[in-house]
Each structure stands twice: as structure tokens, then as C-alpha cells.
Write a protein that holds these residues in place. Structure first.
Motif, PDB file in Angstrom:
ATOM      1  N   ALA A  11      24.566  93.184  21.116  1.00 44.44           N
ATOM      2  CA  ALA A  11      24.496  94.501  20.466  1.00 44.44           C
ATOM      3  C   ALA A  11      24.084  94.361  19.004  1.00 44.44           C
ATOM      4  O   ALA A  11      23.289  95.172  18.498  1.00 44.44           O
ATOM      5  N   ILE A  12      24.624  93.369  18.305  1.00 41.35           N
ATOM      6  CA  ILE A  12      24.248  93.131  16.908  1.00 41.35           C
ATOM      7  C   ILE A  12      22.755  92.812  16.821  1.00 41.35           C
ATOM      8  O   ILE A  12      22.032  93.329  15.955  1.00 41.35           O
ATOM      9  N   ALA A  13      22.279  91.973  17.734  1.00 44.36           N
ATOM     10  CA  ALA A  13      20.867  91.584  17.737  1.00 44.36           C
ATOM     11  C   ALA A  13      19.962  92.786  18.011  1.00 44.36           C
ATOM     12  O   ALA A  13      18.940  92.978  17.336  1.00 44.36           O
ATOM     13  N   LEU A  14      20.333  93.597  18.993  1.00 47.12           N
ATOM     14  CA  LEU A  14      19.505  94.757  19.333  1.00 47.12           C
ATOM     15  C   LEU A  14      19.523  95.785  18.200  1.00 47.12           C
ATOM     16  O   LEU A  14      18.487  96.374  17.865  1.00 47.12           O
ATOM     17  N   HIS A  15      20.677  95.984  17.587  1.00 47.80           N
ATOM     18  CA  HIS A  15      20.786  96.919  16.455  1.00 47.80           C
ATOM     19  C   HIS A  15      19.903  96.470  15.294  1.00 47.80           C
ATOM     20  O   HIS A  15      19.216  97.287  14.668  1.00 47.80           O
ATOM     21  N   ALA A  16      19.916  95.176  15.006  1.00 38.57           N
ATOM     22  CA  ALA A  16      19.079  94.645  13.928  1.00 38.57           C
ATOM     23  C   ALA A  16      17.598  94.810  14.263  1.00 38.57           C
ATOM     24  O   ALA A  16      16.777  95.134  13.391  1.00 38.57           O
ATOM     25  N   LEU A  17      17.264  94.623  15.530  1.00 35.79           N
ATOM     26  CA  LEU A  17      15.866  94.722  15.955  1.00 35.79           C
ATOM     27  C   LEU A  17      15.357  96.159  15.867  1.00 35.79           C
ATOM     28  O   LEU A  17      14.239  96.407  15.405  1.00 35.79           O
ATOM     29  N   LEU A  18      16.187  97.112  16.271  1.00 38.74           N
ATOM     30  CA  LEU A  18      15.769  98.515  16.254  1.00 38.74           C
ATOM     31  C   LEU A  18      15.775  99.106  14.856  1.00 38.74           C
ATOM     32  O   LEU A  18      15.166 100.147  14.612  1.00 38.74           O
ATOM     33  N   GLY A  19      16.504  98.479  13.939  1.00 39.12           N
ATOM     34  CA  GLY A  19      16.555  98.979  12.570  1.00 39.12           C
ATOM     35  C   GLY A  19      17.207 100.345  12.471  1.00 39.12           C
ATOM     36  O   GLY A  19      16.889 101.141  11.591  1.00 39.12           O
ATOM     37  N   GLY A  20      18.121 100.639  13.392  1.00 34.88           N
ATOM     38  CA  GLY A  20      18.823 101.928  13.359  1.00 34.88           C
ATOM     39  C   GLY A  20      17.970 103.074  13.874  1.00 34.88           C
ATOM     40  O   GLY A  20      18.291 104.235  13.602  1.00 34.88           O
ATOM     41  N   ALA A  21      16.894 102.790  14.638  1.00 32.07           N
ATOM     42  CA  ALA A  21      16.024 103.858  15.147  1.00 32.07           C
ATOM     43  C   ALA A  21      16.751 104.667  16.217  1.00 32.07           C
ATOM     44  O   ALA A  21      16.909 104.208  17.341  1.00 32.07           O
ATOM     45  N   ASP A  98      27.267 111.940  21.904  1.00 32.49           N
ATOM     46  CA  ASP A  98      26.540 113.140  22.331  1.00 32.49           C
ATOM     47  C   ASP A  98      25.422 113.540  21.375  1.00 32.49           C
ATOM     48  O   ASP A  98      24.575 114.368  21.731  1.00 32.49           O
ATOM     49  N   CYS A  99      25.408 112.978  20.175  1.00 33.55           N
ATOM     50  CA  CYS A  99      24.401 113.359  19.172  1.00 33.55           C
ATOM     51  C   CYS A  99      23.062 112.693  19.474  1.00 33.55           C
ATOM     52  O   CYS A  99      23.024 111.530  19.893  1.00 33.55           O
ATOM     53  N   PRO A 100      21.955 113.394  19.225  1.00 33.81           N
ATOM     54  CA  PRO A 100      20.637 112.812  19.523  1.00 33.81           C
ATOM     55  C   PRO A 100      20.260 111.637  18.627  1.00 33.81           C
ATOM     56  O   PRO A 100      19.327 110.898  18.940  1.00 33.81           O
ATOM     57  N   ASP A 101      20.954 111.477  17.496  1.00 27.58           N
ATOM     58  CA  ASP A 101      20.641 110.377  16.574  1.00 27.58           C
ATOM     59  C   ASP A 101      21.844 109.440  16.417  1.00 27.58           C
ATOM     60  O   ASP A 101      22.060 108.865  15.352  1.00 27.58           O
ATOM     61  N   ALA A 102      22.627 109.282  17.470  1.00 29.54           N
ATOM     62  CA  ALA A 102      23.800 108.414  17.418  1.00 29.54           C
ATOM     63  C   ALA A 102      23.385 106.967  17.169  1.00 29.54           C
ATOM     64  O   ALA A 102      22.394 106.489  17.738  1.00 29.54           O
ATOM     65  N   PRO A 103      24.122 106.235  16.323  1.00 32.39           N
ATOM     66  CA  PRO A 103      23.790 104.828  16.067  1.00 32.39           C
ATOM     67  C   PRO A 103      24.123 103.964  17.270  1.00 32.39           C
ATOM     68  O   PRO A 103      25.071 104.240  18.012  1.00 32.39           O
ATOM     69  N   LEU A 104      23.348 102.907  17.449  1.00 33.08           N
ATOM     70  CA  LEU A 104      23.598 102.003  18.565  1.00 33.08           C
ATOM     71  C   LEU A 104      24.861 101.184  18.351  1.00 33.08           C
ATOM     72  O   LEU A 104      25.581 100.872  19.297  1.00 33.08           O
ATOM     73  N   LEU A 105      25.166 100.858  17.084  1.00 32.43           N
ATOM     74  CA  LEU A 105      26.295  99.972  16.797  1.00 32.43           C
ATOM     75  C   LEU A 105      27.085 100.484  15.603  1.00 32.43           C
ATOM     76  O   LEU A 105      26.514 100.967  14.617  1.00 32.43           O
ATOM     77  N   LEU A 106      28.408 100.391  15.704  1.00 35.32           N
ATOM     78  CA  LEU A 106      29.292 100.691  14.580  1.00 35.32           C
ATOM     79  C   LEU A 106      30.058  99.431  14.199  1.00 35.32           C
ATOM     80  O   LEU A 106      30.584  98.727  15.074  1.00 35.32           O
ATOM     81  N   TYR A 107      30.109  99.145  12.908  1.00 37.20           N
ATOM     82  CA  TYR A 107      30.957  98.091  12.375  1.00 37.20           C
ATOM     83  C   TYR A 107      32.274  98.759  11.975  1.00 37.20           C
ATOM     84  O   TYR A 107      32.253  99.762  11.258  1.00 37.20           O
ATOM     85  N   VAL A 108      33.385  98.222  12.423  1.00 41.57           N
ATOM     86  CA  VAL A 108      34.688  98.856  12.216  1.00 41.57           C
ATOM     87  C   VAL A 108      35.651  97.861  11.577  1.00 41.57           C
ATOM     88  O   VAL A 108      35.842  96.755  12.094  1.00 41.57           O
ATOM     89  N   ARG A 109      36.250  98.261  10.451  1.00 43.58           N
ATOM     90  CA  ARG A 109      37.274  97.433   9.815  1.00 43.58           C
ATOM     91  C   ARG A 109      38.596  98.195   9.838  1.00 43.58           C
ATOM     92  O   ARG A 109      38.724  99.262   9.252  1.00 43.58           O
ATOM     93  N   SER A 110      39.575  97.661  10.561  1.00 41.83           N
ATOM     94  CA  SER A 110      40.855  98.329  10.726  1.00 41.83           C
ATOM     95  C   SER A 110      41.883  97.343  11.261  1.00 41.83           C
ATOM     96  O   SER A 110      41.529  96.346  11.899  1.00 41.83           O
ATOM     97  N   VAL A 111      43.158  97.637  11.007  1.00 36.05           N
ATOM     98  CA  VAL A 111      44.222  96.833  11.610  1.00 36.05           C
ATOM     99  C   VAL A 111      44.517  97.309  13.027  1.00 36.05           C
ATOM    100  O   VAL A 111      45.257  96.660  13.763  1.00 36.05           O
ATOM    101  N   SER A 112      43.960  98.456  13.399  1.00 35.91           N
ATOM    102  CA  SER A 112      44.147  98.993  14.745  1.00 35.91           C
ATOM    103  C   SER A 112      42.901  98.721  15.591  1.00 35.91           C
ATOM    104  O   SER A 112      41.816  98.470  15.058  1.00 35.91           O
TER     105      SER A 112
END
Length: 395
Positions: A11-21, A98-112
Motif C-alpha cells: 500500500a505504501i508503494a502504490l500510494h507513493a507511485l500514484l502520488g495521491g491521485a 465514499d468520497c470520490p477523492d478519498a486517499p489510498l493510504l492514511l498514516y495514523v499516529r495514535s496509542v489506540s
């Protein structure tokens, strides 16, 4: 490499390749792909033609180089407690997907876990994200009603998540109010998960990331340079994550207005706190209300009822205001009157003594005497016209 690690690295690789398209992300979903690994397998089966244009644009010579870089990113950020949530994962926020421009990957920092952050713990209001946004140049009026709105949401006993962007003004006010009143909060960053913007909010960011059910999130890879276009891309996530958006204060142009219009475009409810027609910081709110893009937020309690968050015990809990410590020597009747007046001023800031008599059902003499006492204790202030308001430090 185990399956979970391989899925995250892919997923990280594909996200980097798409550039957030975002358009290509939707094409991938429409194509029936169930993971980033499937996308790369399909590309290999077709001689690399499926992702060829993206490889050229990203300057990546081959798939191996792309995966080596993604593996390093996974190891470094994963070791620092970062989680990776792709649009293929069950814990990806449903409203955002559900959004038409949803990001492919989210980076999440949390204790949960991401499940706890995005879906909430069992209970009323869990998984009910509400974005609160507005101007960085916030007035005392805006700050008061931002906090009162979050307080009212917390008073329902439900646990909606407050979503904002960690910026100065309305954003940080909403985050801190959520933490104060025991609600989870999500800060969406306009930069990589390895830094904080603005830098002066680094301590707040660490506090959010270390509080259960709260999180910092972004779709920007680590090391992303800050650019003004980042904020629009960030704002679409704030709007997309949320069931409704509340605009506290805004000029007719600004990030809060962008987020509100994005939310409306996604078919989400938008509320705006009305202000004076000669106050530039309320110009955007008044404009959205006039355009019928937003509903006027005229009472935080009414908002809770409209959203279906108010419980039967809401009114009783909200009515149980604690008398200020400065009035501990008063009789029980005087403390009851003081509590009633403070509740009334939260609902009707700027009310005069006669209005407060009507609201509380009390006689003018006791009300006037108690207002004088509250002002002497620096709990309220009044102007030359007799209009009263709570002092922010006692808010």
C-alpha cells in the motif's frame, strides 16, 4: 515477510507511485481490486503497462526499487508507532471511502488501534465524527461558542469524535475543548506524519497522539515539503471523515470555507455559527447561511438534538451546573440562583437582567443582586448597557 507487513508495504508503494491521485484510486476500487498487492500482480501480468505512466512520472525505474523504499519507510515509521491504513482495509473510515477523492493510504499516529480511532468504542455516538473548523484569527465570541458547542456534545453522554486541522484559532480550540471535555479528537495534518504543522503546536500534537481514541493522521508521505496546496488536500479529508461540519467563524475566503463547501459537495450536513453582519470574521458563516449551504447553529443543545445525540438525561445533566467556588458561602437558594444565571448566560450571552429574569423565572431584585455578586467575583462582566457575559477564564 508476513502478510500484514507485505500488505502495508504494498500500500505504501502504490500510494507513493500514484502520488495521491484520487481518480486512479477510484478506478482501482471500481476495477474490483481488493488490495494493493493485487494491483501490482495485475500490472506484472500485463507487462507493467497498467502502472507504467505512474512509474515514469514518479521516476521509479522498477518495482523492486519502489518496494525497497516502501520497506524502509514501513520499518522506520512502524518502529515509531505509526500505523498504515489503506482504502482496502476494513478499518478505513467508511465515510471517507465514499468520497470520490478519498486517499489510498492514511498514516495514523495514535496509542489506540485504527479500529478504535475510526469506529469508536461501543456506545452511543461512537463512530460519529464531527468536524469543527474556522478562522485562525478567532474572536472571543468564536472561542466561546466553539467551546460551548464541544461542551454540549460532550454533555449528551455520547462520544462523537471532533475532527479538525491542528491550525491556530478554531482548529486548536476545538481539539483542546474535546480533550478537556473527554471527547476523542482527530487532527488531520497538511504534512507528513513525521512532523507537525504549525511547529508551535507540537506539544498539542503529542498530547493528541498519546490520548486513547485520538490520533494524528495524514495522507502525505514522510518528508513532504509544506506547500499552500497541501491545505486544500488536507481539508478534503477533514470534510470527508465527518458526518457534519461546523464552521465557527470565517471570512468569506479561507480554509474553513473550503472545508464547509467540500462537506456540502459530499452531501454532508453543514452548520455555521451566525455573527454580526459588520464582523468580517463572521462573513463566511453568514454567507453560507444566506446561500442555504449551511444551517444556522443558534443553540448547541438544539444541534445535539438535531444530530440525534441528545439523550433523555441530557437536559438534567446540562442543568446541573456547579456553583462557582467563589459563592460557596452563599445560601442554598442563592447558589441555585447563581447556577441558573450562569446556565442562562451560556445560552444567551449578552442578556441583560430583565432578560435573565424572564429566562430563569426569578424576580428582578434577587437576580440584580446576584449579578452584582458574580461580577464582583470576576465570574461575569457587564457593559454600560447592562448586557452580561461569562468571563472566558471562568468559561
Amino acid at each position: 515477510m508476513d502478510n500484514d507487513r507485505l500488505s502495508a508495504v504494498s500500500a505504501i508503494a502504490l500510494h507513493a507511485l500514484l502520488g495521491g491521485a484520487p481518480k486512479f484510486t477510484q478506478d482501482i476500487l471500481a476495477g474490483g481490486f481488493r488490495s494493493a498487492r493485487e494491483v501490482f500482480s495485475f500490472d506484472r501480468e500485463h507487462g507493467g503497462r497498467f502502472l507504467e505512466a505512474f512509474r515514469r512520472r514518479a521516476g521509479v525505474p522498477d518495482e523492486d526499487a519502489l518496494f525497497r523504499k516502501a520497506e524502509r519507510e514501513y520499518g522506520r515509521l512502524g518502529g515509531e508507532g505509526c500505523r498504515f491504513v489503506s482504502i482496502f482495509d476494513a478499518c478505513y473510515p467508511a465515510l471517507l471511502r465514499d468520497c470520490p477523492d478519498a486517499p489510498l493510504l492514511l498514516y495514523v499516529r495514535s496509542v489506540s488501534s485504527p479500529e478504535e480511532v475510526f469506529q469508536g468504542t461501543p456506545g452511543r455516538g461512537a463512530g460519529f465524527p464531527i468536524s469543527v473548523v474556522g478562522t485562525r484569527d478567532m474572536s472571543p465570541y468564536g472561542r466561546h461558542w466553539c467551546r460551548e458547542t464541544v461542551r454540549a456534545l460532550a454533555d449528551t453522554g455520547a462520544t462523537p469524535t471532533i475532527v479538525s486541522g491542528l491550525a491556530f484559532g478554531a482548529d486548536i480550540c476545538a481539539h483542546l475543548a474535546a480533550l478537556e471535555y473527554g471527547l476523542p479528537t482527530i487532527a488531520v495534518l497538511p504534512c507528513g506524519i513525521d512532523c507537525t504543522y504549525p511547529r508551535s503546536h507540537d506539544a498539542y500534537a503529542r498530547r493528541i497522539a498519546s490520548t486513547p481514541r485520538c490520533a494524528l493522521i495524514t495522507d502525505y508521505p514522510p518528508g513532504t515539503m509544506l506547500h499552500k496546496s497541501n491545505f486544500l488536500r488536507r481539508n478534503r479529508i477533514i470534510a470527508g471523515l465527518s458526518r457534519c461540519t461546523i464552521l465557527v467563524e470565517s471570512r468569506t475566503r479561507g480554509g474553513g470555507m473550503m472545508t464547509s463547501r467540500l462537506a456540502s459537495g459530499y452531501g454532508r450536513e453543514v452548520y455555521a455559527i451566525p455573527g454580526r453582519i459588520d464582523d468580517m470574521r463572521s462573513g463566511g458563516c453568514n454567507l453560507l447561511i444566506a446561500e442555504k449551504t449551511a444551517e444556522p447553529l443558534i443553540s448547541p443543545r438544539l444541534l445535539c438534538t438535531t444530530l440525534g445525540l441528545a439523550s433523555e438525561g441530557h437536559a438534567a445533566r446540562a442543568g446541573a451546573a456547579t456553583p462557582p467556588a467563589a459563592l460557596e458561602g452563599c445560601s442554598r437558594e442563592e447558589q441555585t440562583l447563581a447556577s441558573a444565571l450562569l446556565r442562562a448566560l451560556r445560552e444567551y450571552p449578552g442578556a441583560d437582567a430583565e432578560t435573565l429574569c424572564t429566562v430563569t423565572g426569578q424576580d428582578f431584585g434577587p437576580v440584580s443582586a446576584m449579578l452584582t455578586r458574580l461580577e464582583s467575583a470576576d465570574i461575569i462582566s457587564s457593559d454600560l448597557s447592562g448586557r452580561c457575559s461569562l468571563n472566558l477564564k471562568n468559561d
